[in-house]
Design a protein around this motif. Structure first.
Motif, mmCIF file in Angstrom:
data_model
loop_
_atom_site.group_PDB
_atom_site.id
_atom_site.type_symbol
_atom_site.label_atom_id
_atom_site.label_comp_id
_atom_site.label_asym_id
_atom_site.label_seq_id
_atom_site.Cartn_x
_atom_site.Cartn_y
_atom_site.Cartn_z
ATOM 1 N N LYS A 93 0.812 -1.220 0.000
ATOM 2 C CA LYS A 93 0.000 0.000 0.000
ATOM 3 C C LYS A 93 0.846 1.272 0.000
ATOM 4 O O LYS A 93 0.524 2.231 -0.699
ATOM 5 C CB LYS A 93 -0.914 0.033 1.228
ATOM 6 C CG LYS A 93 -2.058 -0.920 1.185
ATOM 7 C CD LYS A 93 -2.888 -0.758 2.447
ATOM 8 C CE LYS A 93 -4.049 -1.707 2.507
ATOM 9 N NZ LYS A 93 -4.788 -1.553 3.768
ATOM 10 N N LEU A 94 1.902 1.300 0.789
ATOM 11 C CA LEU A 94 2.686 2.520 0.939
ATOM 12 C C LEU A 94 3.360 2.962 -0.367
ATOM 13 O O LEU A 94 3.205 4.121 -0.761
ATOM 14 C CB LEU A 94 3.708 2.363 2.061
ATOM 15 C CG LEU A 94 4.379 3.638 2.550
ATOM 16 C CD1 LEU A 94 3.353 4.632 3.078
ATOM 17 C CD2 LEU A 94 5.398 3.314 3.629
ATOM 18 N N PRO A 95 4.074 2.083 -1.087
ATOM 19 C CA PRO A 95 4.675 2.551 -2.342
ATOM 20 C C PRO A 95 3.638 2.932 -3.405
ATOM 21 O O PRO A 95 3.830 3.891 -4.147
ATOM 22 C CB PRO A 95 5.545 1.392 -2.819
ATOM 23 C CG PRO A 95 5.306 0.273 -1.902
ATOM 24 C CD PRO A 95 4.523 0.744 -0.736
ATOM 25 N N LEU A 96 2.531 2.196 -3.456
ATOM 26 C CA LEU A 96 1.492 2.554 -4.428
ATOM 27 C C LEU A 96 0.857 3.893 -4.057
ATOM 28 O O LEU A 96 0.585 4.723 -4.928
ATOM 29 C CB LEU A 96 0.434 1.452 -4.515
ATOM 30 C CG LEU A 96 0.917 0.139 -5.120
ATOM 31 C CD1 LEU A 96 -0.200 -0.896 -5.149
ATOM 32 C CD2 LEU A 96 1.489 0.334 -6.506
ATOM 33 N N GLY A 97 0.646 4.105 -2.764
ATOM 34 C CA GLY A 97 0.137 5.398 -2.302
ATOM 35 C C GLY A 97 1.121 6.526 -2.585
ATOM 36 O O GLY A 97 0.723 7.633 -2.960
ATOM 37 N N THR A 98 2.403 6.231 -2.433
ATOM 38 C CA THR A 98 3.432 7.230 -2.731
ATOM 39 C C THR A 98 3.408 7.598 -4.210
ATOM 40 O O THR A 98 3.454 8.773 -4.571
ATOM 41 C CB THR A 98 4.826 6.695 -2.353
ATOM 42 O OG1 THR A 98 4.859 6.427 -0.950
ATOM 43 C CG2 THR A 98 5.920 7.686 -2.705
ATOM 44 N N SER A 101 6.905 14.115 -11.815
ATOM 45 C CA SER A 101 6.501 13.629 -10.490
ATOM 46 C C SER A 101 6.595 12.112 -10.369
ATOM 47 O O SER A 101 6.796 11.588 -9.278
ATOM 48 C CB SER A 101 5.083 14.094 -10.166
ATOM 49 O OG SER A 101 4.148 13.522 -11.061
ATOM 50 N N ALA A 102 6.479 11.399 -11.482
ATOM 51 C CA ALA A 102 6.556 9.937 -11.453
ATOM 52 C C ALA A 102 7.965 9.446 -11.130
ATOM 53 O O ALA A 102 8.162 8.277 -10.828
ATOM 54 C CB ALA A 102 6.102 9.351 -12.784
ATOM 55 N N GLY A 103 8.941 10.337 -11.176
ATOM 56 C CA GLY A 103 10.311 9.962 -10.823
ATOM 57 C C GLY A 103 10.471 9.584 -9.365
ATOM 58 O O GLY A 103 11.419 8.887 -8.997
ATOM 59 N N CYS A 104 9.571 10.024 -8.522
ATOM 60 C CA CYS A 104 9.563 9.670 -7.091
ATOM 61 C C CYS A 104 10.922 9.858 -6.422
ATOM 62 O O CYS A 104 11.346 9.043 -5.609
ATOM 63 C CB CYS A 104 9.085 8.234 -6.901
ATOM 64 S SG CYS A 104 7.347 7.989 -7.301
ATOM 65 N N ALA A 142 11.603 -0.361 -8.765
ATOM 66 C CA ALA A 142 11.193 -1.293 -9.817
ATOM 67 C C ALA A 142 10.123 -0.679 -10.722
ATOM 68 O O ALA A 142 10.067 -0.990 -11.913
ATOM 69 C CB ALA A 142 10.669 -2.584 -9.192
ATOM 70 N N LEU A 143 9.283 0.217 -10.192
ATOM 71 C CA LEU A 143 8.178 0.791 -10.962
ATOM 72 C C LEU A 143 8.575 2.003 -11.806
ATOM 73 O O LEU A 143 8.112 2.150 -12.942
ATOM 74 C CB LEU A 143 7.034 1.198 -10.017
ATOM 75 C CG LEU A 143 6.266 0.076 -9.334
ATOM 76 C CD1 LEU A 143 5.268 0.641 -8.338
ATOM 77 C CD2 LEU A 143 5.563 -0.783 -10.372
ATOM 78 N N VAL A 144 9.394 2.879 -11.253
ATOM 79 C CA VAL A 144 9.713 4.159 -11.908
ATOM 80 C C VAL A 144 10.246 3.991 -13.339
ATOM 81 O O VAL A 144 9.805 4.720 -14.232
ATOM 82 C CB VAL A 144 10.677 5.004 -11.036
ATOM 83 C CG1 VAL A 144 11.247 6.185 -11.805
ATOM 84 C CG2 VAL A 144 9.946 5.492 -9.786
#
Length: 193
Positions: free
Chosen positions: A62-67, A93-96, A181-183
């Motif tokens: 939940k936390l990384p998806l919420g981030t 912003s997707a660069g996180c 892994a997502l960015v």
């Protein structure tokens, strides 16, 4: 407060040395980063409890998806306020917080927005180092991990471990790992829109 002064002094001295002296450290910074992560790993291993891993379960997803969603929402709002194309605001912003990847990815399409992507995500990392110790006084330290984005797996992990404790270190590492892994997939996907 003393720690904040040390961080600011170290950052300022590093900038001045880099600007005026520019020594060739090669990959020393990388070795130091691996050493920091190794030391934190030892600390995690000493205090590892299986029940912590079970507690981490849902929060780890939940936390990384919420981030990521919160970062994208911030990009949407910034795009509207600044009057820039939504694609650029979302890509930045997707660069996180992963400035060394986000800037070059966006620069393939626009040098200006690539620079913005680099600077915005670098600023996120710097603010995490400076503000995490302050933020955890007002919000739960586990949730404050979100401010670091993908950097919580590496560069901001020592700050979170020092102020949040070993239980936050595990959450921060998993959080940063998932975002890392997502960015690389999310930013190019947005740029293709």
């Amino acid at each position: 407060m003393r720690f904040l002064a040390y961080v600011l002094a170290s950052l300022t001295i590093g900038i001045l040395i880099g600007h005026f002296y520019a020594p060739d450290f090669g990959n020393l910074y990388e070795i130091m980063l691996y050493l920091l992560i190794f030391i934190i790993g030892i600390d995690l291993g000493e205090s590892f409890r299986p029940d912590e891993v079970r507690k981490l379960g849902r929060l780890a997803v939940k936390l990384p998806l919420g981030t990521l969603l919160g970062s994208l929402l911030g990009g949407l709002v910034a795009s509207l306020i600044l009057g820039i194309d939504l694609r650029w605001g979302l890509a930045v912003s997707a660069g996180c917080g992963w400035y060394s990847l986000t800037g070059p990815l966006i620069a393939q399409y626009s040098a200006v927005y690539g620079t913005l992507g680099f600077l915005a995500n670098l600023t996120r990392e710097i603010f995490t180092v400076l503000l995490y110790p302050v933020a955890i006084k007002r919000i739960p330290k586990e949730l404050a991990v979100s401010m670091g984005g993908a950097t919580t797996m590496d560069t901001t992990l020592p700050i979170m471990t020092k102020f949040g404790g070993s239980e936050v270190a595990l959450i921060a590492f998993v959080h940063g790992f998932i975002l890392t892994a997502l960015v690389p997939f999310v930013v190019p996907f947005i740029l293709q829109l």
